[in-house]
Motif scaffolding. Structure first.
Motif, PDB file in Angstrom:
ATOM      1  N   SER A 163       0.869  -1.172   0.000  1.00  0.00           N
ATOM      2  CA  SER A 163       0.000   0.000   0.000  1.00  0.00           C
ATOM      3  C   SER A 163       0.907   1.222   0.000  1.00  0.00           C
ATOM      4  N   TRP A 164       0.305   2.393  -0.117  1.00  0.00           N
ATOM      5  CA  TRP A 164       1.088   3.631  -0.058  1.00  0.00           C
ATOM      6  C   TRP A 164       1.247   4.120   1.374  1.00  0.00           C
ATOM      7  N   ARG A 165       0.782   3.332   2.342  1.00  0.00           N
ATOM      8  CA  ARG A 165       0.880   3.717   3.751  1.00  0.00           C
ATOM      9  C   ARG A 165       1.925   2.856   4.449  1.00  0.00           C
ATOM     10  N   SER A 166       2.732   3.495   5.280  1.00  0.00           N
ATOM     11  CA  SER A 166       3.767   2.775   6.021  1.00  0.00           C
ATOM     12  C   SER A 166       4.229   3.645   7.182  1.00  0.00           C
ATOM     13  N   PRO A 167       4.928   3.048   8.163  1.00  0.00           N
ATOM     14  CA  PRO A 167       5.394   3.826   9.307  1.00  0.00           C
ATOM     15  C   PRO A 167       6.456   4.845   8.913  1.00  0.00           C
ATOM     16  N   ASN A 168       6.399   6.006   9.531  1.00  0.00           N
ATOM     17  CA  ASN A 168       7.477   6.978   9.400  1.00  0.00           C
ATOM     18  C   ASN A 168       8.646   6.482  10.246  1.00  0.00           C
ATOM     19  N   PRO A 169       9.834   6.306   9.664  1.00  0.00           N
ATOM     20  CA  PRO A 169      10.944   5.724  10.430  1.00  0.00           C
ATOM     21  C   PRO A 169      11.297   6.494  11.694  1.00  0.00           C
ATOM     22  N   ARG A 170      11.060   7.795  11.701  1.00  0.00           N
ATOM     23  CA  ARG A 170      11.477   8.595  12.858  1.00  0.00           C
ATOM     24  C   ARG A 170      10.384   8.724  13.912  1.00  0.00           C
ATOM     25  N   THR A 171       9.136   8.826  13.474  1.00  0.00           N
ATOM     26  CA  THR A 171       8.041   9.024  14.427  1.00  0.00           C
ATOM     27  C   THR A 171       7.218   7.769  14.654  1.00  0.00           C
ATOM     28  N   LEU A 172       7.318   6.794  13.744  1.00  0.00           N
ATOM     29  CA  LEU A 172       6.534   5.560  13.724  1.00  0.00           C
ATOM     30  C   LEU A 172       5.054   5.796  13.460  1.00  0.00           C
ATOM     31  N   GLN A 173       4.688   7.047  13.174  1.00  0.00           N
ATOM     32  CA  GLN A 173       3.312   7.328  12.786  1.00  0.00           C
ATOM     33  C   GLN A 173       3.080   6.820  11.361  1.00  0.00           C
ATOM     34  N   ILE A 174       1.876   6.305  11.105  1.00  0.00           N
ATOM     35  CA  ILE A 174       1.558   5.799   9.779  1.00  0.00           C
ATOM     36  C   ILE A 174       1.340   6.977   8.844  1.00  0.00           C
ATOM     37  N   GLY A 175       2.093   6.988   7.757  1.00  0.00           N
ATOM     38  CA  GLY A 175       2.018   8.100   6.818  1.00  0.00           C
ATOM     39  C   GLY A 175       1.642   7.631   5.424  1.00  0.00           C
ATOM     40  N   MET A 227      29.063   9.696   9.333  1.00  0.00           N
ATOM     41  CA  MET A 227      27.908  10.385   9.886  1.00  0.00           C
ATOM     42  C   MET A 227      26.648   9.836   9.231  1.00  0.00           C
ATOM     43  N   TYR A 228      25.738   9.346  10.032  1.00  0.00           N
ATOM     44  CA  TYR A 228      24.406   8.955   9.601  1.00  0.00           C
ATOM     45  C   TYR A 228      23.589   8.722  10.852  1.00  0.00           C
ATOM     46  N   ARG A 229      22.302   8.976  10.771  1.00  0.00           N
ATOM     47  CA  ARG A 229      21.447   8.610  11.882  1.00  0.00           C
ATOM     48  C   ARG A 229      21.529   7.099  12.097  1.00  0.00           C
ATOM     49  N   ILE A 230      21.322   6.660  13.330  1.00  0.00           N
ATOM     50  CA  ILE A 230      21.181   5.231  13.574  1.00  0.00           C
ATOM     51  C   ILE A 230      19.831   4.825  12.996  1.00  0.00           C
ATOM     52  N   ASP A 231      19.893   4.140  11.864  1.00  0.00           N
ATOM     53  CA  ASP A 231      18.717   3.884  11.037  1.00  0.00           C
ATOM     54  C   ASP A 231      18.544   2.374  10.900  1.00  0.00           C
ATOM     55  N   LEU A 232      17.653   1.810  11.727  1.00  0.00           N
ATOM     56  CA  LEU A 232      17.395   0.374  11.693  1.00  0.00           C
ATOM     57  C   LEU A 232      16.033   0.126  11.063  1.00  0.00           C
ATOM     58  N   VAL A 284      13.843   1.530  14.211  1.00  0.00           N
ATOM     59  CA  VAL A 284      14.524   2.182  15.328  1.00  0.00           C
ATOM     60  C   VAL A 284      15.345   3.308  14.719  1.00  0.00           C
ATOM     61  N   ASP A 285      15.083   4.527  15.154  1.00  0.00           N
ATOM     62  CA  ASP A 285      15.767   5.686  14.581  1.00  0.00           C
ATOM     63  C   ASP A 285      16.285   6.548  15.719  1.00  0.00           C
ATOM     64  N   VAL A 286      17.595   6.735  15.750  1.00  0.00           N
ATOM     65  CA  VAL A 286      18.243   7.492  16.822  1.00  0.00           C
ATOM     66  C   VAL A 286      19.122   8.560  16.197  1.00  0.00           C
ATOM     67  N   ALA A 287      18.902   9.817  16.541  1.00  0.00           N
ATOM     68  CA  ALA A 287      19.760  10.890  16.040  1.00  0.00           C
ATOM     69  C   ALA A 287      21.181  10.678  16.549  1.00  0.00           C
ATOM     70  N   ALA A 288      22.150  10.873  15.659  1.00  0.00           N
ATOM     71  CA  ALA A 288      23.546  10.618  16.000  1.00  0.00           C
ATOM     72  C   ALA A 288      24.397  11.839  15.728  1.00  0.00           C
ATOM     73  N   ALA A 337      24.294   2.968  11.852  1.00  0.00           N
ATOM     74  CA  ALA A 337      24.956   4.189  11.403  1.00  0.00           C
ATOM     75  C   ALA A 337      26.264   3.895  10.665  1.00  0.00           C
ATOM     76  N   TYR A 338      26.892   2.777  10.968  1.00  0.00           N
ATOM     77  CA  TYR A 338      28.206   2.438  10.402  1.00  0.00           C
ATOM     78  C   TYR A 338      28.116   1.601   9.126  1.00  0.00           C
ATOM     79  N   ARG A 339      26.899   1.258   8.660  1.00  0.00           N
ATOM     80  CA  ARG A 339      26.763   0.330   7.545  1.00  0.00           C
ATOM     81  C   ARG A 339      26.710   0.999   6.186  1.00  0.00           C
ATOM     82  N   LEU A 340      26.734   2.344   6.138  1.00  0.00           N
ATOM     83  CA  LEU A 340      26.490   3.039   4.880  1.00  0.00           C
ATOM     84  C   LEU A 340      27.730   3.111   3.993  1.00  0.00           C
TER      85      LEU A 340
END
Length: 534
Positions: free
Chosen positions: A248-260, A421-426, A436-440, A474-477
């Motif tokens: 679908s065109w709806r999915s969680p926002n990685p940072r807020t987890l709200q469905i967008g 440099m990258y956010r912790i983006d799981l 899981v999104d953590v500002a780094a 963050a280290y995988r990019l």
């Protein structure tokens, strides 16, 4: 079996492996590089993922050789592609006009540039590349690797390879179990690491989703593929945290987890030269077509491209039904991941809601010629998480989390060998976790994270360094993987030159200072500049 020897054996030809080879070759060492897929370059090429980079990449924060790779990609477009004059003159040319990166491009261009960077060493005989070969066995003597056996992907036999130093640059840390090197997988517990985002109980099977990417354009005609066998399953699949069906065109926002709600507009009437790809300003994923667009038709002379080319690496292709590492039948799950991607394409062509109220975009055409995959998809799955060595130093969340570190910035290590440099983006994981999104903070790469606790001549050269499930995010990019590989290759060469072992380089102040000077001379940035605006 035929045995081949060299100074440094690099197993795996992704970004880390290529950089490791270059780091060792520049130091005058002979290198044997193996790769199981048809293209060198890993996540940038055979996995077809445009580079995920930090916002200052055009100015600082990457190694000189990574910058040469980026510059080479732009130069290749200017030299060989029918760009408009405005595009050709743009100093920060972004051929795809994509929002995820300042350098969205077709993967085959990166292959050409990588091959050109390696060509002089191949010609001189200093470098030998074995493709397509994958590791299947290894011999050890105590704490040393004595040989690695690789097998031809298509059944062409096995070869035994020897070298004083062996670098594991595979996408999943394949040499670690083959050599008995101690490693971890999945999610560590908070008791293990002290990480604020870690769970109470460790789960070695809880790993990030893998994704099989693919490229599409939109042209006249009906290009609908055959209905995948399990399309009905994937069409109706709804993870508990998703808020809707995955397709679908709806999915969680990685940072807020709200469905967008996301949109999808093939070939929009936009100006790709006006795109500002800066994740600080916007994630850029509102319109999935332009998010990872790798060829913008308006970058080229009229008629050269009938359509943009869009790279599909979207939430709906994330396969998190099972890990593909240390499971009884990884091939089954990799095949399932490919079928999920084909199901997404079929849904796009037949059932996806259109802005005009209709359903399906039959004009979407699979561009396997762009990705080089025999089935139309990327040659290899995008692997976000590898086996990770038990290292002399393990990077943990509190080393770089903005919430923990604040104005102090990330930990400054005594042994820095690079920056990233990258956010912790799981991404969603096989344990049922949402994003899981953590500002780094801008962080450093410590040499200790590249040193196994026990093995003496095996070095990690990619995502298999001493990070946790969390900090791997963050280290995988792309630029960090390249940096890690380049340092691993340089370290192996240095140890051969000085007749010392890697742990001694970190432990001895004089050796560490000398090795660091070599990295500085090679253009490896080891500290972030003292500037504001991070």
């Amino acid at each position: 079996m035929t045995e081949h020897g060299c100074d440094i054996l690099v197993v795996g030809g992704g970004l880390g492996g290529v950089a490791a080879a270059l780091g060792a070759l520049r130091a005058g060492r002979t290198v044997l590089l193996t790769e199981e897929h048809d293209w060198l370059g890993g996540q940038l090429t055979s996995q077809a993922v445009p580079p995920d980079e930090h916002s200052w990449v055009e100015r600082f924060g990457v190694t000189a050789s990574y910058r040469a790779l980026r510059d080479g990609i732009r130069a290749y477009y200017r030299r060989h592609y029918p760009l408009t004059e405005a595009a050709r003159a743009h100093p920060e040319l972004n051929p795809g006009g994509g929002h995820v990166s300042r350098l969205c491009h077709e993967p085959r261009v990166a292959v050409a540039v990588i091959e050109a960077m390696l060509a002089p060493y191949r010609g001189s005989g200093q470098l030998r590349v074995l493709q397509p070969y994958r590791p299947v066995a290894a011999d050890t003597d105590g704490d040393r690797v004595t040989a690695v056996t690789v097998a031809h992907r298509d059944g062409g036999g096995e070869i035994t390879l020897t070298a004083p130093y062996v670098l594991d640059a595979t996408e999943t840390g394949e040499l670690l179990p083959l050599t008995g090197t101690e490693y971890v997988t999945g999610f560590e517990s908070r008791a293990d690491t002290g990480e604020p985002s870690a769970p109470d109980v460790a789960d070695p099977t809880n790993m990030q989703a893998v994704s099989v990417c693919f490229a599409i354009d939109h042209v006249d005609g009906d290009h609908t593929i055959d209905r995948p066998a399990r399309y009905g399953f994937w069409r109706d699949y709804q993870p508990p945290f998703w808020g809707d069906r995955m397709l679908s065109w709806r999915s969680p926002n990685p940072r807020t987890l709200q469905i967008g709600q996301r949109s999808f507009t093939p070939n929009p009437d936009d100006d790709p030269l006006a795109v500002v790809a800066d994740q600080r300003l916007s994630p850029g994923d509102g319109n999935l077509w332009t998010f990872r667009r790798i060829a913008a038709r308006r970058m080229f002379r009229p008629g050269a491209y009938a359509s943009d080319i869009c790279l599909v690496n979207w939430p709906m292709i994330d396969y998190f039904e099972s890990p593909v590492i240390d499971v009884p039948d990884p091939a089954h799950h990799l095949a399932a991941a490919r079928e999920l991607s084909r199901s997404v394409l079929y849904w796009l062509q037949t059932e996806a809601p259109r802005p005009d109220g209709g359903a399906g975009f039959p004009g979407l055409r699979l561009r396997g010629d762009v990705t080089g995959g025999t089935d139309g998809l990327a040659q290899a799955p995008y692997i976000r998480e590898s086996r990770r060595i038990r290292a002399e130093y393990t990077v943990v969340e509190q080393d770089l989390s903005l919430a923990v570190r604040g104005d102090k910035g990330a930990v400054r290590y005594p042994d820095p060998v690079g920056v990233g440099m990258y956010r912790i983006d799981l991404h969603p994981s096989t344990g049922g976790d949402n994003y899981v999104d953590v500002a780094a903070c801008p962080f450093e790469i410590p040499l200790g994270a590249l040193l196994p606790q026990r093995m003496r001549n095996l070095l990690p050269a990619g995502k298999n360094i001493g990070t946790t499930h969390i900090t791997n995010g963050a280290y995988r990019l792309h630029p960090v993987e390249w940096n890690v590989g380049e340092v691993a290759g340089a370290l192996a060469a240095y140890c051969l030159d000085r007749r010392v072992e890697p742990r001694a380089v970190r432990a001895d102040t004089d050796l560490l200072t000398d090795f660091s000077a070599r990295l500085d001379a090679a253009g490896v940035e080891r500290r972030w500049p003292d500037v504001t605006g991070y």
